[in-house]
Structures are given as structure tokens and as C-alpha cells.
Write a protein that holds these residues in place. Structure first.
Motif, mmCIF file in Angstrom:
data_model
loop_
_atom_site.group_PDB
_atom_site.id
_atom_site.type_symbol
_atom_site.label_atom_id
_atom_site.label_comp_id
_atom_site.label_asym_id
_atom_site.label_seq_id
_atom_site.Cartn_x
_atom_site.Cartn_y
_atom_site.Cartn_z
ATOM 1 N N TRP A 55 31.873 40.595 40.258
ATOM 2 C CA TRP A 55 33.265 40.358 40.503
ATOM 3 C C TRP A 55 34.016 40.634 39.280
ATOM 4 O O TRP A 55 35.242 40.848 39.687
ATOM 5 C CB TRP A 55 33.581 38.760 41.004
ATOM 6 C CG TRP A 55 32.507 38.301 42.036
ATOM 7 C CD1 TRP A 55 31.292 37.367 42.007
ATOM 8 C CD2 TRP A 55 33.054 38.562 43.353
ATOM 9 N NE1 TRP A 55 30.981 37.114 43.334
ATOM 10 C CE2 TRP A 55 32.003 37.895 43.941
ATOM 11 C CE3 TRP A 55 33.847 39.507 44.017
ATOM 12 C CZ2 TRP A 55 31.917 38.186 45.503
ATOM 13 C CZ3 TRP A 55 33.856 39.555 45.438
ATOM 14 C CH2 TRP A 55 33.103 38.697 46.164
ATOM 15 N N ASN A 60 40.280 43.607 37.113
ATOM 16 C CA ASN A 60 40.435 42.183 37.045
ATOM 17 C C ASN A 60 40.294 42.009 35.155
ATOM 18 O O ASN A 60 40.981 40.946 34.898
ATOM 19 C CB ASN A 60 39.557 41.507 37.787
ATOM 20 C CG ASN A 60 40.263 41.401 39.249
ATOM 21 O OD1 ASN A 60 41.322 41.552 39.247
ATOM 22 N ND2 ASN A 60 39.305 41.315 40.318
ATOM 23 N N PHE A 213 44.499 37.556 46.667
ATOM 24 C CA PHE A 213 43.325 38.637 46.529
ATOM 25 C C PHE A 213 43.136 38.795 45.135
ATOM 26 O O PHE A 213 41.799 39.308 44.828
ATOM 27 C CB PHE A 213 43.796 39.980 47.072
ATOM 28 C CG PHE A 213 43.867 39.866 48.665
ATOM 29 C CD1 PHE A 213 42.866 39.703 49.451
ATOM 30 C CD2 PHE A 213 45.267 39.991 49.329
ATOM 31 C CE1 PHE A 213 43.032 39.641 50.770
ATOM 32 C CE2 PHE A 213 45.278 40.129 50.673
ATOM 33 C CZ PHE A 213 44.215 39.624 51.541
ATOM 34 N N TYR A 215 41.371 38.334 41.723
ATOM 35 C CA TYR A 215 40.024 37.848 41.320
ATOM 36 C C TYR A 215 39.210 37.589 42.548
ATOM 37 O O TYR A 215 38.371 36.742 42.613
ATOM 38 C CB TYR A 215 40.250 36.590 40.470
ATOM 39 C CG TYR A 215 40.902 36.817 39.122
ATOM 40 C CD1 TYR A 215 40.432 37.919 38.063
ATOM 41 C CD2 TYR A 215 41.971 36.041 38.895
ATOM 42 C CE1 TYR A 215 41.295 37.902 37.092
ATOM 43 C CE2 TYR A 215 42.825 36.180 37.699
ATOM 44 C CZ TYR A 215 42.300 36.903 36.786
ATOM 45 O OH TYR A 215 42.965 37.287 35.636
ATOM 46 N N TYR A 216 39.609 38.266 43.643
ATOM 47 C CA TYR A 216 38.904 38.099 45.102
ATOM 48 C C TYR A 216 39.100 36.766 45.557
ATOM 49 O O TYR A 216 38.217 36.304 46.252
ATOM 50 C CB TYR A 216 37.486 38.552 44.816
ATOM 51 C CG TYR A 216 37.377 40.154 44.477
ATOM 52 C CD1 TYR A 216 37.655 41.250 45.218
ATOM 53 C CD2 TYR A 216 37.100 40.363 42.998
ATOM 54 C CE1 TYR A 216 37.629 42.406 45.011
ATOM 55 C CE2 TYR A 216 37.053 41.843 42.814
ATOM 56 C CZ TYR A 216 37.488 42.689 43.647
ATOM 57 O OH TYR A 216 37.300 44.153 42.971
ATOM 58 N N ILE A 247 40.974 46.235 49.167
ATOM 59 C CA ILE A 247 39.699 45.146 48.753
ATOM 60 C C ILE A 247 38.686 45.276 49.392
ATOM 61 O O ILE A 247 37.664 45.079 48.853
ATOM 62 C CB ILE A 247 40.705 43.913 48.888
ATOM 63 C CG1 ILE A 247 39.756 43.115 47.776
ATOM 64 C CG2 ILE A 247 40.612 43.268 50.075
ATOM 65 C CD1 ILE A 247 40.284 41.552 47.630
ATOM 66 N N HIS A 250 35.290 47.130 47.868
ATOM 67 C CA HIS A 250 34.661 46.094 47.026
ATOM 68 C C HIS A 250 33.348 45.502 47.651
ATOM 69 O O HIS A 250 33.387 45.006 48.500
ATOM 70 C CB HIS A 250 35.236 45.203 46.260
ATOM 71 C CG HIS A 250 34.607 44.413 45.238
ATOM 72 N ND1 HIS A 250 33.704 43.477 45.284
ATOM 73 C CD2 HIS A 250 34.506 44.971 43.922
ATOM 74 C CE1 HIS A 250 32.969 43.150 44.028
ATOM 75 N NE2 HIS A 250 33.492 43.965 43.461
ATOM 76 N N TYR A 253 32.928 41.835 47.958
ATOM 77 C CA TYR A 253 33.760 41.231 48.959
ATOM 78 C C TYR A 253 33.668 41.542 50.358
ATOM 79 O O TYR A 253 33.560 40.682 51.357
ATOM 80 C CB TYR A 253 35.223 41.862 48.539
ATOM 81 C CG TYR A 253 36.443 41.388 49.264
ATOM 82 C CD1 TYR A 253 36.830 40.133 48.851
ATOM 83 C CD2 TYR A 253 36.796 41.715 50.488
ATOM 84 C CE1 TYR A 253 38.073 39.690 49.849
ATOM 85 C CE2 TYR A 253 37.851 41.172 51.279
ATOM 86 C CZ TYR A 253 38.325 40.315 50.841
ATOM 87 O OH TYR A 253 39.329 39.646 51.491
ATOM 88 N N TYR A 257 32.737 39.291 53.721
ATOM 89 C CA TYR A 257 33.610 39.341 54.834
ATOM 90 C C TYR A 257 32.844 39.526 55.993
ATOM 91 O O TYR A 257 33.148 38.665 57.169
ATOM 92 C CB TYR A 257 34.498 40.711 54.587
ATOM 93 C CG TYR A 257 35.440 40.979 56.020
ATOM 94 C CD1 TYR A 257 36.573 40.553 56.366
ATOM 95 C CD2 TYR A 257 34.875 42.105 56.785
ATOM 96 C CE1 TYR A 257 37.290 40.870 57.483
ATOM 97 C CE2 TYR A 257 35.567 42.387 58.115
ATOM 98 C CZ TYR A 257 36.526 41.915 58.300
ATOM 99 O OH TYR A 257 37.122 41.920 59.393
ATOM 100 N N ILE A 289 35.218 33.290 50.680
ATOM 101 C CA ILE A 289 35.819 34.612 50.258
ATOM 102 C C ILE A 289 36.161 35.502 51.630
ATOM 103 O O ILE A 289 35.438 35.138 52.305
ATOM 104 C CB ILE A 289 34.629 35.405 49.498
ATOM 105 C CG1 ILE A 289 34.567 34.591 48.163
ATOM 106 C CG2 ILE A 289 35.223 36.684 49.010
ATOM 107 C CD1 ILE A 289 33.459 35.043 47.193
ATOM 108 N N ALA A 290 37.189 36.336 51.375
ATOM 109 C CA ALA A 290 37.520 37.130 52.314
ATOM 110 C C ALA A 290 38.473 36.334 53.759
ATOM 111 O O ALA A 290 38.482 36.950 54.757
ATOM 112 C CB ALA A 290 36.521 38.134 52.977
#
Length: 353
Positions: A55, A60, A213, A215-216, A247, A250, A253, A257, A289-290
Motif C-alpha cells: 500500500w 503516497n 482515495f 492512501y487507498y 486507482i 493498483h 486495491y 474491489y 476498501i474500494a
């Protein structure tokens, strides 16, 4: 009493170094810097941090370094500390247990401990164990009197007078039990939210994408939920944040998702999806996340009451002219020195301990 002036000067030098390194890394300047050997060392550490934690992308990490470089100026540090009577500070050995969700997440505690005249003993998260020790090495080089005041350990913490520990709600219960006999500041899970009215400009909503978004979405200051009016038009929101579409490239991520989308679909939850972010109606604050949770409201008064009731769960609230102590759109990930985690004044804690 410690020589506060010298410690401040060391951090100011560190801030300048981090800012120049970011310029160097972004190829905006390559010549004329005296710190090039240190630049090369930090380049290696940034690379290693990314290899250790997927991450921690270069983008970042540089964002975190740049943000801190802007805060570590003499004027800002002196203004911050001017609110306190540092003369009453009694030198202590303060232990830190840091989280590892975003790069340098424990730096503010590290800074506060040292600038209040204390020594620091740090137990780092395995997810963020590369960057802070390097910056501490640079600090010690700039100010040799700091050499015996900073220690990192992977073993059991020992001989400390007070502790600041950050973790999940579960680990916080362990911390509260284990460190009950010591002065302690224990932090738990928090999330950030945004309150929308439907009158936001495209620019404000695009800026909100930064809050979501960056740092995810892993930071406590990352917006994980939005409150919207009953008739809110989500097409406007999706259009405004479309520029963040990359994004999904990645891998970690994208994996989250795909996984979370499969869970939602198998559970037959109704979701809104634009190919890189899913919106799910949910009363909870911590979205996976996502994904981004949303909750509809009938009146702003209802939301104000709800946020006050749940303030122990919330780090910050993004809005425009609607909520007390709100954060402007796009600014959650660039807190000031006085934006204390969990709303607890770290410097005050250290001075009163």
C-alpha cells in the motif's frame, strides 16, 4: 530543561530535507542540494517501504513526506508550542506503539514527545517500520544530543513512564488492560465522513475524491461514508470523481474491489458501481476498501444530532458550512499540528503526565 531551540532546529532541518527530497524525486530539481547522499539513502528506504508494504506506493510516501515538510517550519512549530507552558514539562521516557495503516502515521506522536523534552521508545508496526527510523537517523545527525533520546525496539517495551498506543478497537482493550498502571493515551478505530447537500460544485466533489482515495482509504482521516439528501443524484458524484479511475490499476486495491464486489453481489446487496468504487447504503462507518457507505437524511439537524452522538467513532467531518469544526473538501489528509488524533491533545497529555 532541554534545549528546545536546538530540537526545533533539528526538526526544521528535517522538514527542509524532506521537502527537497520530494522535489528531487519529482525531478523538478536535481542540482545544488547538499544532501544528495541522504537523498540516495532515502530513495532506498522509500523503495524498501513499498516492497515491505504494497500500500506504500512511492506517490503516497512522497505525499506524506511533503505534507510533513510543510509543517516542520520554525514559525509553525513555535506557533503550535506557544499554546503550552513547556517549563512545567518533566523529562520522561515515553513509549509509542504505532499503527501501520499509512506512511509515517506515528510521526506526530514522535514529534510531540521529543519537543516536550522527553525521550521516546518506539515499537513500530511491521507495516511501517522503514521510514521513521531513517528520519530519526537524520535527526540525530543534525542534532547529536538526540542520540540517546530515541530508541526503536522490536522487543517488549521496558522502563517507560507513559505510553501512547494506537490500534484497533480489539487491541485497544488489550492496551487498556496491559498498561493500566501507567499514564496512557490509547487510541481506537475512527473513520471520517462527509455531509453533502446536493449543492456542492464539481470542484468540491472532485476534492472529496482526494479525501476518499488518498492512501487507498486506509487512514482514519479517509472518508469512508457520506451522508446525502433523500433525492441525491449520485451521477453528479460519480462524474466528479472519475479522474481517480486509475486507482483500480493498483493490484491490491483491485483485488479488494473484486472481492468486496463478489461479497456484495452474493449477498444480494444493492450497490452503485462505477468500475473503481462501490457505493452501498449502510448505517456503519467503516467501509471496506474500494467501497463507500452512504446514508440518506431528511434534515441536516438529524445528521448534526447523529454525528454528535457518534463523535467517539469519527475522526473528522467534511462539509461546507453545515457542521461545527468541519474540514473543507480535499483537506482531510493534510491536518495541521493541532489536529490531534481522536481529538485528544497529545501535548497536553505529555505535560500533565
Amino acid at each position: 530543561m532541554i534545549d528546545l531551540k536546538r530540537r526545533i532546529e533539528a526538526f526544521v532541518k528535517l522538514g527542509k530535507f524532506m521537502g527537497e527530497f520530494c522535489e528531487y524525486s519529482n525531478k523538478t530539481a536535481h542540482d545544488g542540494y547538499p544532501n544528495k547522499p541522504w537523498f540516495h539513502k532515502l530513495e532506498q528506504k522509500v523503495r524498501l517501504a513499498g516492497q515491505s508494504n504494497g500500500w506504500f506506493t512511492e506517490e503516497n510516501v512522497l505525499f506524506a513526506l511533503k505534507s510533513w515538510s510543510k509543517l516542520l517550519t520554525e514559525d509553525r512549530l513555535l506557533h503550535w508550542l506557544s499554546a503550552y507552558n513547556l517549563e512545567k514539562s518533566k523529562k520522561k521516557n515515553v513509549a509509542l506503539i504505532t499503527a501501520g495503516n499509512i506512511p509515517l502515521v506515528g510521526f506526530h506522536d514522535f514529534l510531540a514527545v521529543l519537543l516536550t523534552g522527553n525521550s521516546v521508545q518506539v515499537k513500530l508496526s511491521s507495516n511501517d517500520k522503514i521510514l521513521l527510523p531513517f528520519l530519526a537517523e537524520y535527526l540525530r545527525e543534525m542534532e547529536p544530543t538526540l542520540k540517546n533520546t530515541i530508541r526503536f525496539t522490536e522487543k517488549k517495551l521496558d522502563a517507560f513512564d507513559a505510553i501512547i498506543a494506537t490500534g484497533s478497537d480489539n487491541t485497544a482493550r488489550y492496551f487498556e488492560y496491559y498498561f493500566a498502571q501507567k499514564p496512557n493515551l490509547i487510541r481506537k478505530n475512527r473513520n471520517s465522513v462527509a455531509v453533502l447537500t446536493g449543492n456542492e460544485s464539481p470542484e468540491q466533489l472532485k476534492a472529496l475524491g482526494e479525501d476518499i482515495f488518498r492512501y487507498y482509504g486506509l487512514g482514519c482521516r479517509s472518508v469512508s461514508k457520506i451522508f446525502v439528501p433523500m433525492d441525491y443524484d449520485f451521477d453528479v458524484f460519480f462524474t466528479a470523481i472519475y479522474s481517480y479511475k486509475d486507482i483500480i490499476n493498483h493490484q491490491k486495491y483491485a483485488n479488494n474491489y473484486d472481492y468486496n464486489k463478489a461479497v456484495y453481489l452474493m449477498s444480494e446487496f444493492k450497490i452503485l458501481d462505477n468500475g473503481f468504487l462501490m457505493l452501498k447504503e449502510d448505517e456503519s462507518y467503516a467501509s471496506p476498501i474500494a467501497s463507500l457507505f452512504y446514508e440518506r437524511y431528511a434534515s441536516l439537524k438529524d445528521i448534526i444530532v447523529k454525528l454528535e452522538q457518534d463523535k467517539h467513532k469519527i475522526q473528522c467531518v467534511v462539509s461546507h458550512g453545515n457542521i461545527k469544526n468541519e474540514v473543507p473538501f480535499g483537506k482531510t489528509q493534510t491536518p495541521s499540528l493541532t489536529d490531534y488524533a481522536d481529538g485528544v491533545d497529545t501535548v497536553d497529555f505529555l505535560l500533565k503526565t
